[in-house]
Write a protein that holds these residues in place. Sequence first.
Motif, PDB file in Angstrom:
ATOM      1  N   UNK A   1       0.856  -1.186   0.000  1.00 34.99           N
ATOM      2  CA  UNK A   1       0.000   0.000   0.000  1.00 34.99           C
ATOM      3  C   UNK A   1       0.891   1.236   0.000  1.00 34.99           C
ATOM      4  N   UNK A   2       0.622   2.143  -0.911  1.00 38.83           N
ATOM      5  CA  UNK A   2       1.302   3.431  -0.941  1.00 38.83           C
ATOM      6  C   UNK A   2       0.255   4.539  -0.865  1.00 38.83           C
ATOM      7  N   UNK A   3       0.365   5.361   0.153  1.00 39.46           N
ATOM      8  CA  UNK A   3      -0.573   6.454   0.367  1.00 39.46           C
ATOM      9  C   UNK A   3       0.194   7.767   0.340  1.00 39.46           C
ATOM     10  N   UNK A   4      -0.311   8.741  -0.413  1.00 42.07           N
ATOM     11  CA  UNK A   4       0.363  10.027  -0.493  1.00 42.07           C
ATOM     12  C   UNK A   4      -0.602  11.186  -0.459  1.00 42.07           C
ATOM     13  N   UNK A   5      -0.114  12.319  -0.006  1.00 39.46           N
ATOM     14  CA  UNK A   5      -0.899  13.553  -0.003  1.00 39.46           C
ATOM     15  C   UNK A   5       0.037  14.707  -0.335  1.00 39.46           C
ATOM     16  N   UNK A   6      -0.374  15.520  -1.302  1.00 39.52           N
ATOM     17  CA  UNK A   6       0.408  16.679  -1.726  1.00 39.52           C
ATOM     18  C   UNK A   6      -0.485  17.914  -1.645  1.00 39.52           C
ATOM     19  N   UNK A   7       0.043  18.969  -1.043  1.00 41.76           N
ATOM     20  CA  UNK A   7      -0.668  20.241  -0.959  1.00 41.76           C
ATOM     21  C   UNK A   7       0.140  21.292  -1.712  1.00 41.76           C
ATOM     22  N   UNK A   8      -0.432  21.813  -2.798  1.00 42.12           N
ATOM     23  CA  UNK A   8       0.244  22.811  -3.628  1.00 42.12           C
ATOM     24  C   UNK A   8      -0.344  24.192  -3.367  1.00 42.12           C
ATOM     25  N   UNK A   9       0.521  25.138  -3.014  1.00 43.38           N
ATOM     26  CA  UNK A   9       0.090  26.529  -2.932  1.00 43.38           C
ATOM     27  C   UNK A   9       0.593  27.243  -4.178  1.00 43.38           C
ATOM     28  N   UNK A  10      -0.322  27.743  -5.017  1.00 40.08           N
ATOM     29  CA  UNK A  10       0.016  28.393  -6.279  1.00 40.08           C
ATOM     30  C   UNK A  10      -0.255  29.881  -6.129  1.00 40.08           C
TER      31      UNK A  10
END
Length: 791
Positions: free
Chosen positions: A487-496
């Motif tokens: 299992x691979x779980x990821x979260x990315x938060x981009x501030x543009x």
Amino acid sequence: MKFILTVFIIMSSLQMMSQKKGSFVYNRTPLNDVIIELEKEFDIKLSFNSELIENQFVTFQSEDALLESVLNAIEGQTNIEFFKVSERYYILKHQATIDLTTTQKLNEVVVNEYLTSGVYKETDGSFVISPINLGILPGLTEPDVLQSLQLFPGIQSPSETASGLYVRGGTPDQNLILWDGIKMYHSGHFFDMISAFNPYITEEVNFYTGGTKAKYGSRISSVIDITSFNKIPEKIEGGAGFNMLHADFYIKVPVNRKIAIIGSVRRSFTDAFKSITFNNISKRIFQNTKISDGKKIFQGRGIDFLTERFYFIDHTIKTIIKPDDNNKITFSNIYNRNELDNEFSGQFDQSISDNIDINNRGSSVLWNHNYNRTFSHAFQAYYSNFDLDYSGLSYNENEEVTLYETIKRNMVHDFGMSFDTNWKINKKSKLGLGYQLSSNKIHYQLEYGNQVKNNVFEVETFIDKHSNNSHAFYSDYAYKNSNKLTINVGLRANYISTFKKFFFEPRLHLNTQITPCLKFKSSVEQLHQEVSQIVEFETKDFGLENQIWVLADGVNIPILKSFQLTGGFLFNKDGWHIGIDGYIKKVNGITSLTRGFDNNEENKNFFQGKSDVLGLDILIKKKIDNYRTWLSYSLINNRFTFKEVNEGYPFPGNFDIKHHFTWAHSYSWNNFNVSLGWNIRTGRPYTRALNVVKAENDFGTKYTKINSNRLPFYNRLDVSAFYKFNLSSVKNKWNAKIGLSILNVTNTNNLLKRTYREFDFVDQGSTNTVFQEIDKFSLGITPNLSFRVKF
């Protein structure tokens, strides 16, 4: 009594050492690193030639493994054999024969070759390609980094180019291409006919089509992460070669045991010598463009002055510094350039010229540091610069407008840095945390001028400049329970900064073993993209490079948003490999500028819409001794929906290739290898124009419904072969390879694109408009010969 006691202690120690167990987790770990760990863990010594273990990788996981189990696993995955000299000393030797293509199960070790040798599929859903170890592929005598990907199901190139990769309905500008961490904005030579990356200094390519790791961002379709040679060699190594288009040279020089320099250069010689290969490629590139039209104008009239210069060059240099076992620092640089100069002057005061210069250069620095066996970090900074400069000139003394001039520039400056941490929580779990900064400045300029007879020169200028800073915070968690569950779980938060808001990107990939031969896999992800390409219509008459990079502004160019869900099965048994993948992909934010509609009067207007893709990929592969064959089939239904177009009803996307079938074969015998591949697919959709669409003061329907027609089926057969031999009596000192490839063996005249050109004529006092049909055909039968030497 003392003697008996001493013997007993020695025997007990040897028995304990032989029965000692260790915990190991290897995922395509370099064999050299595995050997170092085994020597420490079991207090043994392994003697070997360093060349023997180059480019060897091991995948193994066990919580309670004996030394014998680990050595057996390594032998099952490499061409290495272990010979036991004593209880503590072992010698590594080359196996007589080894089969890496069959699925092997040794203490939960599973080795899968995907298409051919040098192509593997990882448990996280990604693909790993090693160009040096890549087996022969149809139509290729050299391992082109991007063309190799086109044999994967779901990957298409409707334009028949190397870098024009449409991954699961996505467009080429939606692919994130990295070279040693540097974002690349131009990835092709000869207007994308071959890739801009030298395969002979490429160590590994990681390719993601779904379930992407959270550290990758800024693109919504796929990730192509290219890593150049990354090890310090023990001696000077290198190679050189040529084919009918270019020559190249690379070298790896160890300055000492801690520092190495790796360099490469590749240049076409087409500006000095025009081979049959180049002539065929040029014919394919320039057909129905301003350049080919210009040649027709001067045909039979005599030419006073003619310049035809068309070439490319790329070079790289990399420095590797490894001061100790826990630190490695690399400095990487890449430069590629394409230049075209075409000028014609006639006897009747006419001249036409087109000049285009495309550059993409970049630099990066990477520092890896291991604090201990469970925690490490990586710091990287990069700079990428793309520069396109085009100037076109047409002069005719006998016309009312004597001079037309067009200047187009597109520049991208991209600076970024990242900091990653990796923590091995326990034997089954890993956690990664990171931060990325990306700063983009994009400039577009168009100058369009003309001069009427005996009048001043008038110029109209369009300039567009935008900049954006993106901050990304991300986390990746991986859990692996042997080979049964991953299992691979990821979260990315981009501030543009342009939008002054965060965009969140959750990602998940699941891989589970249903039976010893059957696996289920699934992934889901949401992605965003703020930098993309749009169609530039003002210089469309040139016929080439009419797409430019722009930044999303939230008005004319919205940010692209993608959601993708995939699911499928993998079956491996007795040399059979069967893979089935189904997926749903939804993209919002596409515009009529990013995907301009050919031949429609609305194509210059701005419309915003969405894309819905439903696809199925199937791969069936079988290996029998030295023979491999694989069948791949892709079904893609790509529908566009624009509220203002086609009355709001969905219609086929511009590159909707519904059915794509590939059947490939390869056979090796001693040092001889041959491959044959057949591609057949449905044609592109297009909008058909009527023969006569309007008379004076009488406007009628110009086109049929948008993309309601299709071109004929595409059909191409390719073949390639190469032979390896030694130039020196000393084995593996001077190796050589000669290869031959033939593209489109049957010389099938495939239709790639159909457009229309308006022109007016006067008939009995009335002005009528008709359409001339412009067809663009595929590459004809094209041979290529290559020769290489490695030392």
